[in-house]
Write an enzyme that holds these catalytic residues in place. Structure first.
Site, PDB file in Angstrom:
ATOM      1  N   ARG A   1      52.960  -9.847  71.691  1.00  0.00           N
ATOM      2  CA  ARG A   1      54.433  -9.508  71.211  1.00  0.00           C
ATOM      3  C   ARG A   1      54.037  -8.500  69.964  1.00  0.00           C
ATOM      4  O   ARG A   1      53.062  -8.365  69.399  1.00  0.00           O
ATOM      5  CB  ARG A   1      55.252 -10.429  70.441  1.00  0.00           C
ATOM      6  CG  ARG A   1      55.814 -11.474  71.538  1.00  0.00           C
ATOM      7  CD  ARG A   1      56.445 -12.417  71.028  1.00  0.00           C
ATOM      8  NE  ARG A   1      55.921 -13.521  70.102  1.00  0.00           N
ATOM      9  CZ  ARG A   1      55.899 -13.253  68.546  1.00  0.00           C
ATOM     10  NH1 ARG A   1      56.654 -12.510  68.102  1.00  0.00           N
ATOM     11  NH2 ARG A   1      54.859 -14.238  68.226  1.00  0.00           N
TER      12      ARG A   1
ATOM     13  N   LYS B   1      61.235 -14.395  73.931  1.00  0.00           N
ATOM     14  CA  LYS B   1      61.313 -14.660  72.620  1.00  0.00           C
ATOM     15  C   LYS B   1      62.622 -14.113  72.147  1.00  0.00           C
ATOM     16  O   LYS B   1      63.119 -14.399  71.127  1.00  0.00           O
ATOM     17  CB  LYS B   1      59.997 -14.215  71.794  1.00  0.00           C
ATOM     18  CG  LYS B   1      58.799 -15.053  71.879  1.00  0.00           C
ATOM     19  CD  LYS B   1      59.431 -16.830  71.718  1.00  0.00           C
ATOM     20  CE  LYS B   1      58.067 -17.552  71.964  1.00  0.00           C
ATOM     21  NZ  LYS B   1      58.496 -18.897  71.665  1.00  0.00           N
TER      22      LYS B   1
ATOM     23  N   HIS C   1      61.916 -24.705  67.656  1.00  0.00           N
ATOM     24  CA  HIS C   1      60.474 -24.150  68.382  1.00  0.00           C
ATOM     25  C   HIS C   1      59.832 -25.487  68.464  1.00  0.00           C
ATOM     26  O   HIS C   1      58.858 -25.768  67.631  1.00  0.00           O
ATOM     27  CB  HIS C   1      60.208 -23.133  67.514  1.00  0.00           C
ATOM     28  CG  HIS C   1      58.838 -22.408  68.505  1.00  0.00           C
ATOM     29  ND1 HIS C   1      57.889 -21.887  67.588  1.00  0.00           N
ATOM     30  CD2 HIS C   1      58.715 -22.279  69.613  1.00  0.00           C
ATOM     31  CE1 HIS C   1      56.808 -21.532  68.432  1.00  0.00           C
ATOM     32  NE2 HIS C   1      57.397 -21.579  69.636  1.00  0.00           N
TER      33      HIS C   1
ATOM     34  N   SER D   1      50.489 -21.876  67.061  1.00  0.00           N
ATOM     35  CA  SER D   1      49.321 -21.584  68.113  1.00  0.00           C
ATOM     36  C   SER D   1      48.024 -22.428  67.512  1.00  0.00           C
ATOM     37  O   SER D   1      47.595 -22.401  66.719  1.00  0.00           O
ATOM     38  CB  SER D   1      49.050 -20.156  68.120  1.00  0.00           C
ATOM     39  OG  SER D   1      48.268 -20.112  69.346  1.00  0.00           O
TER      40      SER D   1
ATOM     41  N   LYS E   1      50.301 -28.359  70.361  1.00  0.00           N
ATOM     42  CA  LYS E   1      51.552 -28.764  70.653  1.00  0.00           C
ATOM     43  C   LYS E   1      51.717 -29.060  72.349  1.00  0.00           C
ATOM     44  O   LYS E   1      52.623 -30.013  72.747  1.00  0.00           O
ATOM     45  CB  LYS E   1      52.637 -27.494  70.225  1.00  0.00           C
ATOM     46  CG  LYS E   1      53.952 -27.909  70.398  1.00  0.00           C
ATOM     47  CD  LYS E   1      54.718 -26.850  69.992  1.00  0.00           C
ATOM     48  CE  LYS E   1      54.652 -25.673  70.702  1.00  0.00           C
ATOM     49  NZ  LYS E   1      55.734 -24.468  70.541  1.00  0.00           N
ATOM     50  N   THR E   2      51.388 -28.044  72.979  1.00  0.00           N
ATOM     51  CA  THR E   2      51.467 -28.134  74.558  1.00  0.00           C
ATOM     52  C   THR E   2      50.331 -29.122  74.966  1.00  0.00           C
ATOM     53  O   THR E   2      51.022 -30.142  75.911  1.00  0.00           O
ATOM     54  CB  THR E   2      51.031 -26.863  75.145  1.00  0.00           C
ATOM     55  OG1 THR E   2      51.774 -25.829  74.656  1.00  0.00           O
ATOM     56  CG2 THR E   2      51.203 -27.070  76.767  1.00  0.00           C
TER      57      THR E   2
ATOM     58  N   ASP F   1      58.457 -25.988  74.695  1.00  0.00           N
ATOM     59  CA  ASP F   1      58.669 -24.817  73.695  1.00  0.00           C
ATOM     60  C   ASP F   1      59.827 -24.453  72.899  1.00  0.00           C
ATOM     61  O   ASP F   1      59.804 -24.454  71.769  1.00  0.00           O
ATOM     62  CB  ASP F   1      58.275 -23.423  74.295  1.00  0.00           C
ATOM     63  CG  ASP F   1      57.885 -22.430  73.384  1.00  0.00           C
ATOM     64  OD1 ASP F   1      56.762 -22.814  72.438  1.00  0.00           O
ATOM     65  OD2 ASP F   1      58.323 -21.252  73.552  1.00  0.00           O
TER      66      ASP F   1
ATOM     67  N   ARG G   1      47.958 -15.559  79.919  1.00  0.00           N
ATOM     68  CA  ARG G   1      49.223 -16.643  79.867  1.00  0.00           C
ATOM     69  C   ARG G   1      49.412 -16.912  81.208  1.00  0.00           C
ATOM     70  O   ARG G   1      49.300 -16.017  82.162  1.00  0.00           O
ATOM     71  CB  ARG G   1      50.307 -15.972  78.950  1.00  0.00           C
ATOM     72  CG  ARG G   1      50.330 -15.604  77.755  1.00  0.00           C
ATOM     73  CD  ARG G   1      50.686 -17.057  77.167  1.00  0.00           C
ATOM     74  NE  ARG G   1      50.470 -16.820  75.480  1.00  0.00           N
ATOM     75  CZ  ARG G   1      51.069 -17.818  74.671  1.00  0.00           C
ATOM     76  NH1 ARG G   1      51.803 -18.739  74.966  1.00  0.00           N
ATOM     77  NH2 ARG G   1      51.141 -17.363  73.216  1.00  0.00           N
TER      78      ARG G   1
END
Length: 673
Positions: free
Chosen positions: A191, A336, A355, A373, A377-378, A392, A457
């Site tokens: 991004r 996003k 988020h 990041s 979390k994932t 997410d 990704r």
């Protein structure tokens, strides 16, 4: 085979090749002669053929290969015995008219002539049905080259169709050994937050968070319209554009209709995966979208345009409900951008946008996972023993939680089947792989290769995860888990938070990363991202925090701070807390057993830490026990506390709750030294 002179042929068989007979019926090699006698008397011994194909040309034959998808539901709103159902042709014309309106130039006052289908597959003699929008006034420029041409619309194509488009027309598109579509995002592999702009008007000036610490960089309405015109002109100049009509939010009462207009099949497939996919019945009655993205990322913005600082610009106009992308093909900008939209729209409905990851146990207990990041979390929200609601983006409504998206966007660097089996297995036909490197012959992906970027990704539909809960909704959360990867090594592996502490650490959004070795820096770098997603929030962080506090209090949720980082010393001297230990901690939170543990309070941060957890060595639960140099521990602890205090100064001037009471409680919940 031989003729006997009368036009009859006879064959002989044996263990070897067929033996040819002579005219008198004896085989030359002495084998018995076999006669075939016609059964139908027409001279044909056996008819294996079927009816002749119903085609006169190869093109007609190809047209028989595909059948059309017919509408299955009537138009809503037609009432009574005299209601007239729209024909398929009328329905398609309405759809094309809507797309033409979306692509209308606001200076010329007209939309392009749009027609469905790929121009490469159109017959040269085919005259398409056209939709073109005209206002009643004469535009300043009445005719242009683009107004004379057709813009072909590839509307809500299937993954198979988008694969064909990408492979045939987009360089760098390949099918990997597992069936995923590998593609490149061009020069931008992440991004561009410094190039993101939000239109500041009378409404947003009052509502949005501006100034120090805010992700919202202003632009005016006129500049947005200049960039919008540039994007629309570029898209209209193409022979074909991809249009996706999809939804955000699995909660049907608060669903948002979005339209994405793009120039690349890669972008269309990415959004097909990431947004909620409408059924054919829903698509027939989709109507006018609530929000539109114009992705002209292959075309740069004009550097001479006011507010532009590079050739990239991502522009959000909340008043017009539109987003324009110029100068970047990184697909994550669309995802996003829509998340930013939801961070604006949902709080207006008293819905908290988050988020976070989210999963649910078999007994209906829901947990939210917040983390920047690298915090896990994932990994931690994807649990074989629990249902995945989403990885997410979520909403917390008066009915419970709902996933905003229809897919997952997972990091791929160093991905392995052993560490992340669900993500590994989800990378199959239909999934998009961004910027990965693969073997040129076998097409096997090397997930450790960073030649293109470290930010590789995968985007795939959420139903590719075996234990995904469809529809992606659940009851009110019982646990709110804040994840931090503390590279300073002074935060406990787990702490139970009171409500004020939960708000403090939610607003802080802390993690610590290790700087790149190429810079020669080994000192951990503290990173603070308000609400664990500062780049996407639109309102001041304290507004989201107040909503979270109210919902946690109302539904009896417990806050937890979990450190997935270092223990026994900072990065370089200590060790990373083992993932199996962290999983045991998370399991104890889910089961409720951790609520019943004995707790003691730490110094400085005042965190409540348990004395024991099954499957976790008790000595690591209090970080001071794991440091051999107690003075170094104290020094590092105070340093981190100072970083928290300095960061929080941005938020001290905002009042939360009646008489500013909650603000005072949140400030008191921070480190005290």
């Amino acid at each position: 085979m031989a003729s006997n002179g009368d036009g009859d042929f006879s064959f002989a068989t044996g263990n070897g090749p067929a033996a040819v007979t002579n005219g008198n019926g004896a085989a030359r090699n002495g084998l018995a002669k076999i006669h075939t006698t016609p059964k139908n008397g027409n001279g044909v011994c056996h008819d294996d053929s079927s009816a002749t194909v119903k085609a006169q040309t190869i093109d007609q034959l190809h047209s028989l290969q595909k059948k059309k998808s017919a509408p299955t539901t009537p138009i809503k709103g037609t009432q009574g015995d005299f209601a007239v159902a729209l024909s398929e042709e009328e329905r398609q014309m309405q759809q094309l008219q809507s797309i033409s309106n979306s692509l209308a130039s606001l200076t010329r006052g007209t939309g392009p002539k749009v027609v469905r289908g790929d121009p490469a597959q159109q017959s040269p003699h085919h005259t398409p049905k056209v939709s073109s929008h005209h206002h009643h006034f004469t535009p300043t420029i009445s005719v242009s080259d683009s107004a004379l041409k057709f813009t072909h619309v590839l509307y809500n194509l299937s993954p198979a169709e988008l694969y064909e488009q990408a492979i045939n027309n987009e360089k760098g598109s390949f099918v990997t050994s597992t069936g995923a579509l590998a593609t490149l995002s061009g020069a931008k592999t992440g991004r561009s937050p410094r190039d993101k702009r939000v239109v500041k008007d009378e409404t947003t000036e009052e509502e949005l968070w501006w100034g120090r610490g805010s992700p919202n960089i202003e632009m005016d309405e006129h500049t947005f319209m200049v960039n919008r015109e540039r994007a629309v002109d570029y898209l209209n100049s193409l022979d074909k554009v991809f249009v996706n009509d999809q939804y955000l939010n699995w909660d049907p009462e608060n669903r948002i209709k979005v339209r994405i207009v793009s120039a690349r099949a890669y972008h269309s497939l990415f959004m097909h995966n990431m947004c909620i996919r409408p059924s054919p019945e829903e698509l027939e009655n989709f109507g006018t979208p609530d929000f539109t993205i114009y992705n002209a990322g292959q075309f740069p913005c004009n550097r001479y345009t006011h507010y532009m600082t590079s050739s990239t610009s991502i522009d959000l106009n909340l008043g017009r409900r539109e987003m324009v992308i110029l100068g970047t093909m990184y697909a994550g900008e669309m995802k996003k951008g829509l998340f930013s939209l939801m961070h604006y729209l949902m709080p207006k409905r008293q819905i908290l946008s988050l988020h976070s990851g989210c999963n649910m146990g078999k007994d209906g207990d829901v947990a939210l996972f917040f983390g920047l990041s690298g915090t896990g979390k994932t990994t931690l929200s994807t649990d074989h023993n629990r249902y995945l609601i989403g990885d997410d983006e979520h909403c917390w409504t008066e009915n419970g939680v709902s996933n905003i998206e229809g897919g997952c966007y997972a990091k791929c660097i160093d991905l392995s089947r052993e560490k992340e089996p669900d993500i590994w297995n989800a990378i199959k036909f239909g999934a998009v792989l961004e910027n990965v490197v693969f073997d040129e012959h076998t097409r096997e992906v090397d997930y450790s290769d960073k030649s293109v970027t470290e930010n590789t990704r995968a985007a795939y539909p959420i139903e590719y995860i075996p234990n995904a809960k469809i529809p992606c909704v659940g009851p009110h959360p019982k646990n709110v888990i804040l994840l931090a990867c503390d590279a300073f090594g002074v935060l406990p592996p787990v702490s139970k938070l009171n409500l004020a502490q939960t708000m403090y650490h939610f607003i802080s959004g802390y993690t610590a990363l290790v700087a790149g070795t190429e810079e020669g820096i080994k000192e951990p770098q503290a990173t603070f991202s308000a609400c664990f997603g500062a780049a996407f929030i639109m309102l001041h962080p304290t507004k989201y925090a107040a909503m979270l506090a109210q919902k946690m209090q109302q539904h009896g949720a417990t806050g937890w701070l979990v450190n997935t980082g270092w223990s026994g010393g900072r990065y370089g001297s200590g060790k990373r807390i083992k993932l199996p230990y962290t999983r045991k901690i998370i399991d104890a939170i889910h089961s409720g057993s951790l609520l019943n543990a004995n707790y003691k309070k730490t110094e400085v941060f005042g965190l409540e830490i348990p004395s024991e957890i099954e499957g976790v060595p008790s000595e690591i639960l209090d970080p001071v026990n794991t440091w051999s140099d107690k003075n170094a521990y104290q020094e590092t602890l105070l340093k981190l506390a100072g970083l928290f205090k300095n960061n929080f100064e941005t938020f001290t001037n905002y009042k939360i709750g009646k008489d500013n009471k909650l603000t005072e409680e949140i400030l008191a919940a921070g480190p005290n030294f």
